[in-house]
Enzyme design. Structure first.
Site, PDB file in Angstrom:
ATOM      1  N   ALA A  14       0.871  -1.170   0.000  1.00 38.83           N
ATOM      2  CA  ALA A  14       0.000   0.000   0.000  1.00 38.83           C
ATOM      3  C   ALA A  14       0.909   1.222   0.000  1.00 38.83           C
ATOM      4  O   ALA A  14       1.778   1.356   0.871  1.00 38.83           O
ATOM      5  CB  ALA A  14      -0.888  -0.003   1.236  1.00 38.83           C
ATOM      6  N   GLY A  41       3.849  -1.325  -4.818  1.00 35.52           N
ATOM      7  CA  GLY A  41       4.776  -2.453  -4.657  1.00 35.52           C
ATOM      8  C   GLY A  41       5.318  -2.848  -6.019  1.00 35.52           C
ATOM      9  O   GLY A  41       4.558  -2.970  -6.985  1.00 35.52           O
ATOM     10  N   ASP A 263       4.538  12.479 -11.738  1.00 36.33           N
ATOM     11  CA  ASP A 263       4.867  11.579 -10.634  1.00 36.33           C
ATOM     12  C   ASP A 263       5.624  10.382 -11.229  1.00 36.33           C
ATOM     13  O   ASP A 263       5.053   9.631 -12.023  1.00 36.33           O
ATOM     14  CB  ASP A 263       3.577  11.124  -9.939  1.00 36.33           C
ATOM     15  CG  ASP A 263       3.832  10.213  -8.745  1.00 36.33           C
ATOM     16  OD1 ASP A 263       5.003   9.857  -8.488  1.00 36.33           O
ATOM     17  OD2 ASP A 263       2.849   9.846  -8.075  1.00 36.33           O
ATOM     18  N   GLY A 268       9.574   2.923 -13.364  1.00 34.40           N
ATOM     19  CA  GLY A 268      10.567   1.875 -13.623  1.00 34.40           C
ATOM     20  C   GLY A 268       9.923   0.495 -13.658  1.00 34.40           C
ATOM     21  O   GLY A 268      10.338  -0.387 -14.424  1.00 34.40           O
ATOM     22  N   ASP A 269       8.914   0.296 -12.826  1.00 29.86           N
ATOM     23  CA  ASP A 269       8.212  -0.998 -12.821  1.00 29.86           C
ATOM     24  C   ASP A 269       7.447  -1.194 -14.127  1.00 29.86           C
ATOM     25  O   ASP A 269       7.404  -2.303 -14.674  1.00 29.86           O
ATOM     26  CB  ASP A 269       7.238  -1.063 -11.640  1.00 29.86           C
ATOM     27  CG  ASP A 269       7.938  -0.772 -10.315  1.00 29.86           C
ATOM     28  OD1 ASP A 269       9.118  -1.135 -10.170  1.00 29.86           O
ATOM     29  OD2 ASP A 269       7.302  -0.159  -9.437  1.00 29.86           O
ATOM     30  N   SER A 308      -1.330   4.952 -12.903  1.00 36.63           N
ATOM     31  CA  SER A 308      -0.732   5.758 -13.978  1.00 36.63           C
ATOM     32  C   SER A 308      -0.412   4.950 -15.230  1.00 36.63           C
ATOM     33  O   SER A 308       0.022   5.522 -16.228  1.00 36.63           O
ATOM     34  CB  SER A 308       0.567   6.402 -13.467  1.00 36.63           C
ATOM     35  OG  SER A 308       1.607   5.441 -13.359  1.00 36.63           O
TER      36      SER A 308
HETATM   37  O1  RIB Z   1       8.715   1.337  -7.681  1.00 37.07           O
HETATM   38  C1  RIB Z   1       7.677   2.015  -7.026  1.00 37.07           C
HETATM   39  C2  RIB Z   1       7.206   1.236  -5.862  1.00 37.07           C
HETATM   40  O2  RIB Z   1       8.256   1.152  -4.931  1.00 37.07           O
HETATM   41  C3  RIB Z   1       6.064   1.863  -5.112  1.00 37.07           C
HETATM   42  O3  RIB Z   1       4.806   1.480  -5.608  1.00 37.07           O
HETATM   43  C4  RIB Z   1       6.328   1.432  -3.685  1.00 37.07           C
HETATM   44  O4  RIB Z   1       5.396   0.512  -3.202  1.00 37.07           O
HETATM   45  C5  RIB Z   1       7.722   0.826  -3.674  1.00 37.07           C
HETATM   46  O5  RIB Z   1       7.675  -0.533  -3.629  1.00 37.07           O
END
Ligand code: RIB
Length: 318
Positions: A14, A41, A263, A268-269, A308
């Site tokens: 969260a 996460g 933001d 990166g994810d 996003s």
């Molecule tokens: O990479 C971004 C994420 O890093 C966020 O969503 C936060 O939860 C951390 O894990």
């Protein structure tokens, strides 16, 4: 035929987000915006990003048996992510305390909670049902390293493993050797390299990291795009005039798209998820990184992480 395009092994948090004029220095208190609570996460973010692009995606993770866990499961399910391998209980859901400044940059502190209880046994439990049913498996390091290592050992032959070692730590040779690619930003590159020389340019960083053992490397550069490096043999689309195939390594610079950043959380994810998915579709590393850079750029134009992430149509329109 695979059941999934991408399986993600990783964290679910969260995200407790506060907008600030300036991120605080040590010993400083600053006032910020109202609190916003978003699903986040790095693992859940990757899974949602891939699913939003159209990939059949499953997540191997652990959340708490609490409202934050419910928030994560709702976001995953409504995005189309298979949550059959998301365990619940054992500790509170992971939480990330995030401050975001007007430039879109952030600072993050994570309490791993249930992520820290995602065990190698959980990976084994997910093995036949999920882990071995995708051409690509991706992971990050907000879960125990031994769980990531076990997941790699469980992969079916020929499965491609993609690792974003974030937060970074030195990696065992066995894990490094499995990465195809290892995806790092500059900070992560320096930690992975340890005391070893890294060089001055992103191209040199990528070469130095490749020499540590991964099958391929991607260095992400934010608004500047990314650099890919892999063995020259079989490397597609290297531009021989500007790139470095001479030493047996193909190095490519991949541009990004100029956007107004709101933001950067989770961009990166989204990059990693898009790259992993496109590799599974058979794209070359530079082509997949080029697509991923556009996905990452789209993700910084909106607030939050999972909220996003763009659809494939929005990426095309960018
Ligand atoms: O990479 C971004 C994420 O890093 C966020 O969503 C936060 O939860 C951390 O894990």
């Amino acid at each position: 035929m695979f059941d999934y395009d991408l399986v993600v092994v990783g964290s679910a948090n969260a995200d407790l987000v506060i907008g600030v004029e300036r991120r605080p220095a040590a010993g400083e208190t600053v006032l910020g915006s109202d609190l916003a609570v978003h699903p986040g996460g790095k693992g859940a973010n990757q899974a949602v990003a891939a699913a939003r692009l159209g990939a059949r995606t499953a997540l191997v993770a652990r959340v708490g048996d609490d409202p934050h866990g419910g928030l994560l499961l709702d976001s995953l399910s409504s995005s189309g992510v298979d949550t059959a391998a998301v365990a619940a209980g054992g500790a509170p859901t992971g939480v990330a305390l995030i401050t975001v400044d007007p430039s879109g940059d952030n600072s993050i502190v994570v309490s791993p909670g249930a992520n820290g209880r995602l065990t190698p046994e959980d990976a084994r439990t997910a093995s036949e049902r999920v882990l071995r049913r995708a051409p690509v498996v991706s992971a990050q390091l907000e879960i125990p390293l031994e769980t990531v290592t076990e997941a790699v050992r469980l992969l079916a032959p020929g499965t491609r493993f993609v690792l974003n070692p974030s937060p970074p730590r030195e990696l065992p040779a066995e894990l490094l050797a499995a990465c195809d690619p290892l995806i790092v930003n500059e900070h992560e590159a320096r930690v992975i390299a340890g005391d070893g020389p890294l060089g001055d340019t992103p191209e040199e960083w990528a070469r130095a990291l490749l020499a540590l053992g991964p099958r391929s490397v991607v260095v992400t550069l934010g608004a500047e795009g990314a650099v890919t490096a892999e063995a020259a043999e079989g490397a597609a689309s290297a531009d021989p005039s500007a790139q470095g195939a001479a030493a047996g390594v193909a190095v490519n610079r991949v541009p990004s798209v100029k956007v107004e950043a709101v933001d950067t959380t989770g961009a990166g994810d989204a990059f990693t998820a898009a790259l992993a998915w496109r590799l599974g579709l058979g794209e070359s590393l530079p082509a997949a990184a080029g697509y991923a850079a556009r996905v990452g750029a789209a993700a910084v134009t909106r607030e939050g992480a999972q909220a996003s992430y763009p659809t494939a149509e929005e990426v095309e329109a960018l």
